[in-house]
Write an enzyme that holds these catalytic residues in place. Structure first.
Site, PDB file in Angstrom:
ATOM      1  N   GLY A 157       4.552  -4.260  13.185  1.00 13.50           N
ATOM      2  CA  GLY A 157       3.372  -4.835  12.686  1.00 13.50           C
ATOM      3  C   GLY A 157       3.723  -6.003  11.623  1.00 13.50           C
TER       4      GLY A 157
ATOM      5  N   ASP B  58       0.920  -1.303  -0.060  1.00 13.29           N
ATOM      6  CA  ASP B  58       0.075   0.074   0.003  1.00 13.29           C
ATOM      7  C   ASP B  58       0.861   1.184   0.007  1.00 13.29           C
ATOM      8  OD1 ASP B  58       0.459   1.105   2.670  1.00 13.29           O
ATOM      9  OD2 ASP B  58      -0.588  -0.645   3.463  1.00 13.29           O
TER      10      ASP B  58
ATOM     11  N   HIS C  21       8.377  -5.338  -1.168  1.00 14.51           N
ATOM     12  CA  HIS C  21       7.426  -6.423  -2.048  1.00 14.51           C
ATOM     13  C   HIS C  21       6.688  -5.738  -2.960  1.00 14.51           C
ATOM     14  CE1 HIS C  21       7.865  -9.232   1.847  1.00 14.51           C
ATOM     15  NE2 HIS C  21       8.812  -9.343   1.194  1.00 14.51           N
TER      16      HIS C  21
HETATM   17  N1  APR Z   1      -0.944  -3.067  15.040  1.00 10.71           N
HETATM   18  C1  APR Z   1       0.326  -3.712  14.950  1.00 10.71           C
HETATM   19  N2  APR Z   1       0.296  -4.979  14.539  1.00 10.71           N
HETATM   20  C2  APR Z   1      -0.650  -5.673  14.154  1.00 10.71           C
HETATM   21  C3  APR Z   1      -1.965  -5.035  14.410  1.00 10.71           C
HETATM   22  C4  APR Z   1      -2.115  -3.699  14.761  1.00 10.71           C
HETATM   23  N3  APR Z   1      -3.269  -3.040  14.655  1.00 10.71           N
HETATM   24  N4  APR Z   1      -2.691  -5.902  14.177  1.00 10.71           N
HETATM   25  C5  APR Z   1      -1.939  -7.061  13.816  1.00 10.71           C
HETATM   26  N5  APR Z   1      -1.122  -6.823  13.932  1.00 10.71           N
HETATM   27  C6  APR Z   1       0.471  -7.670  13.691  1.00 10.71           C
HETATM   28  C7  APR Z   1       0.005  -9.274  13.916  1.00 10.71           C
HETATM   29  O1  APR Z   1       0.233  -9.474  15.436  1.00 10.71           O
HETATM   30  C8  APR Z   1       1.375  -9.793  13.161  1.00 10.71           C
HETATM   31  O2  APR Z   1       2.511  -9.951  14.034  1.00 10.71           O
HETATM   32  O3  APR Z   1       0.826  -7.525  12.518  1.00 10.71           O
HETATM   33  C9  APR Z   1       1.505  -8.767  12.143  1.00 10.71           C
HETATM   34  C10 APR Z   1       0.862  -9.294  10.775  1.00 10.71           C
HETATM   35  O4  APR Z   1       1.557 -10.104  10.293  1.00 10.71           O
HETATM   36  P1  APR Z   1       1.555 -10.765   8.874  1.00 10.71           P
HETATM   37  O5  APR Z   1       0.084 -10.912   8.373  1.00 10.71           O
HETATM   38  O6  APR Z   1       2.364 -11.998   8.746  1.00 10.71           O
HETATM   39  O7  APR Z   1       2.044  -9.907   7.835  1.00 10.71           O
HETATM   40  P2  APR Z   1       3.537  -9.594   7.378  1.00 10.71           P
HETATM   41  O8  APR Z   1       4.466  -9.728   8.556  1.00 10.71           O
HETATM   42  O9  APR Z   1       3.319  -7.996   6.780  1.00 10.71           O
HETATM   43  O10 APR Z   1       3.629 -10.585   6.192  1.00 10.71           O
HETATM   44  C11 APR Z   1       4.721 -10.427   5.523  1.00 10.71           C
HETATM   45  O11 APR Z   1       4.046 -12.126   3.862  1.00 10.71           O
HETATM   46  O12 APR Z   1       2.443 -12.771   2.382  1.00 10.71           O
HETATM   47  C12 APR Z   1       3.416 -12.083   2.633  1.00 10.71           C
HETATM   48  O13 APR Z   1       4.468 -10.565   1.025  1.00 10.71           O
HETATM   49  C13 APR Z   1       3.261 -10.712   2.207  1.00 10.71           C
HETATM   50  O14 APR Z   1       4.399  -8.625   2.747  1.00 10.71           O
HETATM   51  C14 APR Z   1       3.761  -9.751   3.264  1.00 10.71           C
HETATM   52  C15 APR Z   1       4.790 -10.461   4.083  1.00 10.71           C
END
Ligand code: APR
Length: 229
Positions: free
Chosen positions: A171, A91, A106
């Site tokens: 996050g 985003d 990414h």
């Molecule tokens: N504030 C902060 N953190 C949060 C919130 C919030 N309001 N809500 C959820 N989280 C946390 C969750 O606890 C988790 O640790 O955000 C994290 C999200 O983790 P993922 O869903 O695994 O996302 P991300 O780490 O960005 O994924 C990495 O995976 O599929 C791929 O390419 C995609 O860039 C992405 C990569």
């Protein structure tokens, strides 16, 4: 005086309060799709139509989202620090929140490219039409780094992390490599903060854990950094 350098490593969690769903909080599904179908290079070869529709939908959704206070508080630190944001998010909410140095590991939803990724075009929030071709004749595709693809901006991100005084991870589940490995490039004496509502046990004690959602955690970080100055 030289400003101290802060590198943020952000993931889906920083945009959660803007209404964008995270990946691993929903059983391996992403907006009701199997991640392998919509976010891997094999998925693209199997069914590019589905992939184009999926990202068109994500782009439309993004148009209706706003940066939240966490994005804005990251940007606000630029007045006192040299801030670089390394994000796994596709985003544009860091930019819309005011950040000026953002490395998208990414890829970016608001861009499209040819299949070899050598030609990148800004498309804003418009759809990629099914069957569109890039100027080299290949299929026009979303400018996203899918599973199974190289992460070209990794080296640039490593260089930034290696120079930081402070690293702040916000996050991200740190489940996806090579992005997750970036923390290991922080200098020994750098302070590392981790902001996430669910911080796993076993996090090294040298890491300052702020177990809060991003907006609250970023306010706490601002206070901690103020006390440090
Ligand atoms: N504030 C902060 N953190 C949060 C919130 C919030 N309001 N809500 C959820 N989280 C946390 C969750 O606890 C988790 O640790 O955000 C994290 C999200 O983790 P993922 O869903 O695994 O996302 P991300 O780490 O960005 O994924 C990495 O995976 O599929 C791929 O390419 C995609 O860039 C992405 C990569």
């Amino acid at each position: 005086m030289n400003k101290k350098k802060i590198v943020f490593l952000t993931g889906a969690g920083i945009s959660a309060e803007s209404g964008i769903s995270t990946f691993r909080d929903s059983d391996g599904l992403w907006e009701n799709h199997n991640v392998e179908d919509v976010a891997s290079i094999d998925g693209w070869y199997r069914n590019s139509g589905l992939v184009i529709d999926f990202y068109n939908e994500r782009r439309r959704q993004l148009k209706g989202c706003l940066p939240n206070n966490a994005h804005r508080l990251v940007a606000a630190l630029e007045s006192d620090y040299d801030v670089t944001v390394v994000t796994q998010n596709v985003d544009d909410l860091h930019e819309r929140g005011g950040s000026t140095k953002v490395i998208h590991l990414h890829g970016e939803l608001t861009k499209a490219c040819n299949e070899s990724k050598t030609q990148v075009v800004d498309i804003g929030y418009s759809d990629i039409e099914q069957g569109s071709r890039a100027s080299d004749g290949s299929r026009l595709r979303p400018f996203i780094v899918w599973f199974g693809e190289a992460v070209p901006l990794l080296e640039e991100a490593i260089k930034e992390v290696e120079k930081c005084d402070i690293m702040v991870v916000v996050g991200t589940s740190l489940a996806v490599y090579p992005a997750a490995g970036l923390v290991h490039y922080a200098p020994q004496n750098a302070t590392i903060y981790l902001i996430d509502p669910k911080i796993p046990g076993g996090t090294p004690s040298k890491v300052v854990a702020i177990e809060k959602k991003a907006t609250v955690g970023m306010e706490i970080l601002h206070k901690l950094l103020k006390n440090e100055q």
